[in-house]
Design a protein around this motif. Structure first.
Motif, PDB file in Angstrom:
ATOM      1  N   PRO A   4       0.797  -1.232   0.000  1.00  0.00           N
ATOM      2  CA  PRO A   4       0.000   0.000   0.000  1.00  0.00           C
ATOM      3  C   PRO A   4       0.833   1.288   0.000  1.00  0.00           C
ATOM      4  CG  PRO A   4      -0.790  -1.539   1.683  1.00  0.00           C
ATOM      5  CD  PRO A   4       0.455  -2.117   1.097  1.00  0.00           C
ATOM      6  N   SER A   5       2.000   1.286   0.659  1.00  0.00           N
ATOM      7  CA  SER A   5       2.796   2.513   0.749  1.00  0.00           C
ATOM      8  C   SER A   5       3.563   2.811  -0.540  1.00  0.00           C
ATOM      9  CB  SER A   5       3.769   2.426   1.922  1.00  0.00           C
ATOM     10  OG  SER A   5       4.686   1.362   1.722  1.00  0.00           O
ATOM     11  N   ILE A   6       3.625   1.848  -1.467  1.00  0.00           N
ATOM     12  CA  ILE A   6       4.328   2.060  -2.728  1.00  0.00           C
ATOM     13  C   ILE A   6       3.265   2.254  -3.816  1.00  0.00           C
ATOM     14  CG2 ILE A   6       5.959   1.096  -4.399  1.00  0.00           C
ATOM     15  CD1 ILE A   6       7.161  -0.554  -2.090  1.00  0.00           C
ATOM     16  N   THR A   7       3.108   3.503  -4.247  1.00  0.00           N
ATOM     17  CA  THR A   7       2.015   3.817  -5.169  1.00  0.00           C
ATOM     18  C   THR A   7       2.488   4.233  -6.555  1.00  0.00           C
ATOM     19  OG1 THR A   7       1.967   6.082  -4.338  1.00  0.00           O
ATOM     20  CG2 THR A   7       0.444   4.489  -3.323  1.00  0.00           C
ATOM     21  N   GLU A   8       3.784   4.465  -6.733  1.00  0.00           N
ATOM     22  CA  GLU A   8       4.256   4.853  -8.057  1.00  0.00           C
ATOM     23  C   GLU A   8       5.559   4.142  -8.385  1.00  0.00           C
ATOM     24  OE1 GLU A   8       6.268   9.136  -7.274  1.00  0.00           O
ATOM     25  OE2 GLU A   8       4.086   9.055  -7.059  1.00  0.00           O
ATOM     26  N   THR A   9       5.871   4.114  -9.676  1.00  0.00           N
ATOM     27  CA  THR A   9       7.098   3.483 -10.138  1.00  0.00           C
ATOM     28  C   THR A   9       8.282   4.191  -9.503  1.00  0.00           C
ATOM     29  OG1 THR A   9       6.055   2.897 -12.219  1.00  0.00           O
ATOM     30  CG2 THR A   9       8.461   2.920 -12.189  1.00  0.00           C
ATOM     31  N   ASP A 100      28.732  -6.983  -1.489  1.00  0.00           N
ATOM     32  CA  ASP A 100      29.546  -7.817  -2.384  1.00  0.00           C
ATOM     33  C   ASP A 100      29.738  -7.174  -3.750  1.00  0.00           C
ATOM     34  OD1 ASP A 100      29.681  -9.684  -0.378  1.00  0.00           O
ATOM     35  OD2 ASP A 100      28.173 -11.003  -1.231  1.00  0.00           O
ATOM     36  N   SER A 101      28.656  -6.652  -4.319  1.00  0.00           N
ATOM     37  CA  SER A 101      28.740  -5.992  -5.611  1.00  0.00           C
ATOM     38  C   SER A 101      27.460  -5.193  -5.843  1.00  0.00           C
ATOM     39  CB  SER A 101      28.920  -7.008  -6.746  1.00  0.00           C
ATOM     40  OG  SER A 101      27.813  -7.864  -6.826  1.00  0.00           O
ATOM     41  N   VAL A 102      27.600  -4.130  -6.608  1.00  0.00           N
ATOM     42  CA  VAL A 102      26.442  -3.347  -7.028  1.00  0.00           C
ATOM     43  C   VAL A 102      26.051  -3.864  -8.402  1.00  0.00           C
ATOM     44  CG1 VAL A 102      25.691  -1.062  -7.772  1.00  0.00           C
ATOM     45  CG2 VAL A 102      26.929  -1.318  -5.638  1.00  0.00           C
ATOM     46  N   GLN A 103      24.750  -4.061  -8.632  1.00  0.00           N
ATOM     47  CA  GLN A 103      24.271  -4.637  -9.873  1.00  0.00           C
ATOM     48  C   GLN A 103      23.846  -3.569 -10.876  1.00  0.00           C
ATOM     49  OE1 GLN A 103      24.051  -8.397 -10.091  1.00  0.00           O
ATOM     50  NE2 GLN A 103      25.583  -7.715  -8.660  1.00  0.00           N
ATOM     51  N   GLU A 104      22.740  -2.868 -10.571  1.00  0.00           N
ATOM     52  CA  GLU A 104      22.184  -1.921 -11.530  1.00  0.00           C
ATOM     53  C   GLU A 104      21.162  -1.027 -10.835  1.00  0.00           C
ATOM     54  OE1 GLU A 104      19.483  -3.641 -14.452  1.00  0.00           O
ATOM     55  OE2 GLU A 104      19.111  -5.313 -13.085  1.00  0.00           O
ATOM     56  N   VAL A 105      20.735  -0.011 -11.563  1.00  0.00           N
ATOM     57  CA  VAL A 105      19.576   0.773 -11.142  1.00  0.00           C
ATOM     58  C   VAL A 105      18.413   0.250 -11.966  1.00  0.00           C
ATOM     59  CG1 VAL A 105      18.517   3.050 -11.074  1.00  0.00           C
ATOM     60  CG2 VAL A 105      20.946   2.794 -10.542  1.00  0.00           C
ATOM     61  N   MET A 106      17.341  -0.153 -11.270  1.00  0.00           N
ATOM     62  CA  MET A 106      16.184  -0.692 -11.981  1.00  0.00           C
ATOM     63  C   MET A 106      14.913  -0.006 -11.530  1.00  0.00           C
ATOM     64  SD  MET A 106      15.877  -4.420 -10.212  1.00  0.00           S
ATOM     65  CE  MET A 106      14.186  -4.756  -9.836  1.00  0.00           C
ATOM     66  N   GLU A 107      13.929   0.000 -12.413  1.00  0.00           N
ATOM     67  CA  GLU A 107      12.624   0.553 -12.074  1.00  0.00           C
ATOM     68  C   GLU A 107      11.683  -0.588 -11.758  1.00  0.00           C
ATOM     69  OE1 GLU A 107      10.981   3.139 -15.024  1.00  0.00           O
ATOM     70  OE2 GLU A 107      12.391   4.738 -14.559  1.00  0.00           O
ATOM     71  N   LEU A 108      10.869  -0.382 -10.726  1.00  0.00           N
ATOM     72  CA  LEU A 108       9.826  -1.346 -10.387  1.00  0.00           C
ATOM     73  C   LEU A 108       8.501  -0.606 -10.280  1.00  0.00           C
ATOM     74  CD1 LEU A 108      11.493  -3.588  -7.641  1.00  0.00           C
ATOM     75  CD2 LEU A 108      10.882  -4.274  -9.957  1.00  0.00           C
ATOM     76  N   ASP A 109       7.492  -1.161 -10.923  1.00  0.00           N
ATOM     77  CA  ASP A 109       6.137  -0.632 -10.805  1.00  0.00           C
ATOM     78  C   ASP A 109       5.518  -1.184  -9.525  1.00  0.00           C
ATOM     79  OD1 ASP A 109       6.217   0.687 -13.294  1.00  0.00           O
ATOM     80  OD2 ASP A 109       5.780  -1.213 -14.312  1.00  0.00           O
ATOM     81  N   PRO A 110       4.557  -0.490  -8.929  1.00  0.00           N
ATOM     82  CA  PRO A 110       3.921  -0.984  -7.702  1.00  0.00           C
ATOM     83  C   PRO A 110       3.388  -2.414  -7.829  1.00  0.00           C
ATOM     84  CG  PRO A 110       3.213   1.259  -8.142  1.00  0.00           C
ATOM     85  CD  PRO A 110       4.027   0.813  -9.336  1.00  0.00           C
ATOM     86  N   GLU A 111       2.866  -2.778  -9.007  1.00  0.00           N
ATOM     87  CA  GLU A 111       2.317  -4.133  -9.152  1.00  0.00           C
ATOM     88  C   GLU A 111       3.405  -5.208  -9.229  1.00  0.00           C
ATOM     89  OE1 GLU A 111       2.243  -1.922 -13.038  1.00  0.00           O
ATOM     90  OE2 GLU A 111       1.288  -1.569 -11.123  1.00  0.00           O
ATOM     91  N   LYS A 133       9.507  -8.265  -7.844  1.00  0.00           N
ATOM     92  CA  LYS A 133       9.553  -9.411  -8.742  1.00  0.00           C
ATOM     93  C   LYS A 133      10.030  -8.944 -10.106  1.00  0.00           C
ATOM     94  CE  LYS A 133       5.342 -10.604  -8.205  1.00  0.00           C
ATOM     95  NZ  LYS A 133       4.032 -11.206  -8.296  1.00  0.00           N
ATOM     96  N   ARG A 134      11.096  -9.591 -10.564  1.00  0.00           N
ATOM     97  CA  ARG A 134      11.622  -9.269 -11.885  1.00  0.00           C
ATOM     98  C   ARG A 134      12.009 -10.568 -12.563  1.00  0.00           C
ATOM     99  NH1 ARG A 134      16.467  -5.373 -12.993  1.00  0.00           N
ATOM    100  NH2 ARG A 134      16.744  -5.897 -15.148  1.00  0.00           N
ATOM    101  N   ASP A 135      11.411 -10.854 -13.688  1.00  0.00           N
ATOM    102  CA  ASP A 135      11.568 -12.144 -14.351  1.00  0.00           C
ATOM    103  C   ASP A 135      11.174 -13.232 -13.357  1.00  0.00           C
ATOM    104  OD1 ASP A 135      12.494 -10.728 -16.616  1.00  0.00           O
ATOM    105  OD2 ASP A 135      14.534 -10.737 -15.824  1.00  0.00           O
ATOM    106  N   ASP A 136      12.044 -14.186 -13.089  1.00  0.00           N
ATOM    107  CA  ASP A 136      11.734 -15.248 -12.126  1.00  0.00           C
ATOM    108  C   ASP A 136      12.472 -15.036 -10.810  1.00  0.00           C
ATOM    109  OD1 ASP A 136      10.071 -16.490 -13.894  1.00  0.00           O
ATOM    110  OD2 ASP A 136      11.590 -17.875 -14.642  1.00  0.00           O
ATOM    111  N   GLN A 137      12.893 -13.826 -10.540  1.00  0.00           N
ATOM    112  CA  GLN A 137      13.759 -13.560  -9.395  1.00  0.00           C
ATOM    113  C   GLN A 137      13.123 -12.560  -8.435  1.00  0.00           C
ATOM    114  OE1 GLN A 137      17.492 -12.022 -10.776  1.00  0.00           O
ATOM    115  NE2 GLN A 137      18.609 -13.115  -9.210  1.00  0.00           N
ATOM    116  N   PHE A 138      13.354 -12.778  -7.136  1.00  0.00           N
ATOM    117  CA  PHE A 138      12.916 -11.813  -6.138  1.00  0.00           C
ATOM    118  C   PHE A 138      14.052 -10.859  -5.819  1.00  0.00           C
ATOM    119  CE2 PHE A 138       9.525 -14.830  -4.787  1.00  0.00           C
ATOM    120  CZ  PHE A 138       8.468 -13.942  -4.855  1.00  0.00           C
ATOM    121  N   VAL A 139      13.709  -9.610  -5.586  1.00  0.00           N
ATOM    122  CA  VAL A 139      14.644  -8.588  -5.140  1.00  0.00           C
ATOM    123  C   VAL A 139      14.101  -8.083  -3.809  1.00  0.00           C
ATOM    124  CG1 VAL A 139      15.642  -6.328  -5.625  1.00  0.00           C
ATOM    125  CG2 VAL A 139      15.209  -7.918  -7.511  1.00  0.00           C
TER     126      VAL A 139
END
Length: 172
Positions: A4-9, A100-111, A133-139
């Protein structure tokens, strides 16, 4: 079911601890540094590695693996220090998070974000904002403002010299 607290990308900086991928809201990240020499400060918890000199400022550094009960970070060419700003009671503390390592900057939509798992009442998961959730992986999306207790942040401020006068901090 979204959080609920995450309402925008939003944009998140992703990083690895062991084989897990974690992320922080990019607005909490000041910069990412290559691993540098850390000066140990006596009588601090194991996860509090010491301090670094960041352009003349003393910044405490925390081993995020140890903070989360994992094994100590082994430094490699990918090891980084993420400089973050943490807010507690309207005070900002600057802290270095060793990862350990930095991966990337990614965008996540609320859904794309699920609520954090509820693992009984004895385990504190308040510092997990959600599970992206991104592809088959949890972040694992961290709420960096809730990862550290008030006592730990007070100690970081003392180590970082934020409660000393500038003359004393400079004379060290």
């Amino acid at each position: 079911m979204s959080v609920p607290s995450i309402t925008e990308t939003a944009q998140y900086l992703t990083f690895k601890l062991e084989e897990e991928i974690f992320s922080l809201d990019i607005s909490k990240v000041r910069e990412v540094l290559d691993f540098t020499r850390i000066t140990k400060v006596p009588q601090t918890p194991d996860f509090m590695l010491g301090v670094i000199n960041l352009r003349g400022s003393v910044v405490p550094v925390v081993d995020m693996r140890l903070k989360f009960g994992l094994s100590k970070t082994e430094t490699t060419v990918n090891t980084c220090i993420i400089i973050v700003e943490i807010e507690l009671d309207s005070e900002t503390t600057v802290l270095g998070a060793l990862v350990d390592s930095v991966q990337e900057v990614m965008e996540l939509d609320p859904e794309q974000i699920e609520p954090p798992p509820r693992i009984g009442t004895r385990l504190n998961t308040k510092f997990i904002k959600g599970m992206g959730k991104r592809d088959d992986q949890f972040v694992i999306i961290l709420d960096i403002d809730k990862v550290f207790s008030a006592d730990e942040l007070a100690m970081a401020q003392q180590i970082g010299g934020e409660e000393r006068s500038p003359e004393v901090a400079f004379a060290r």
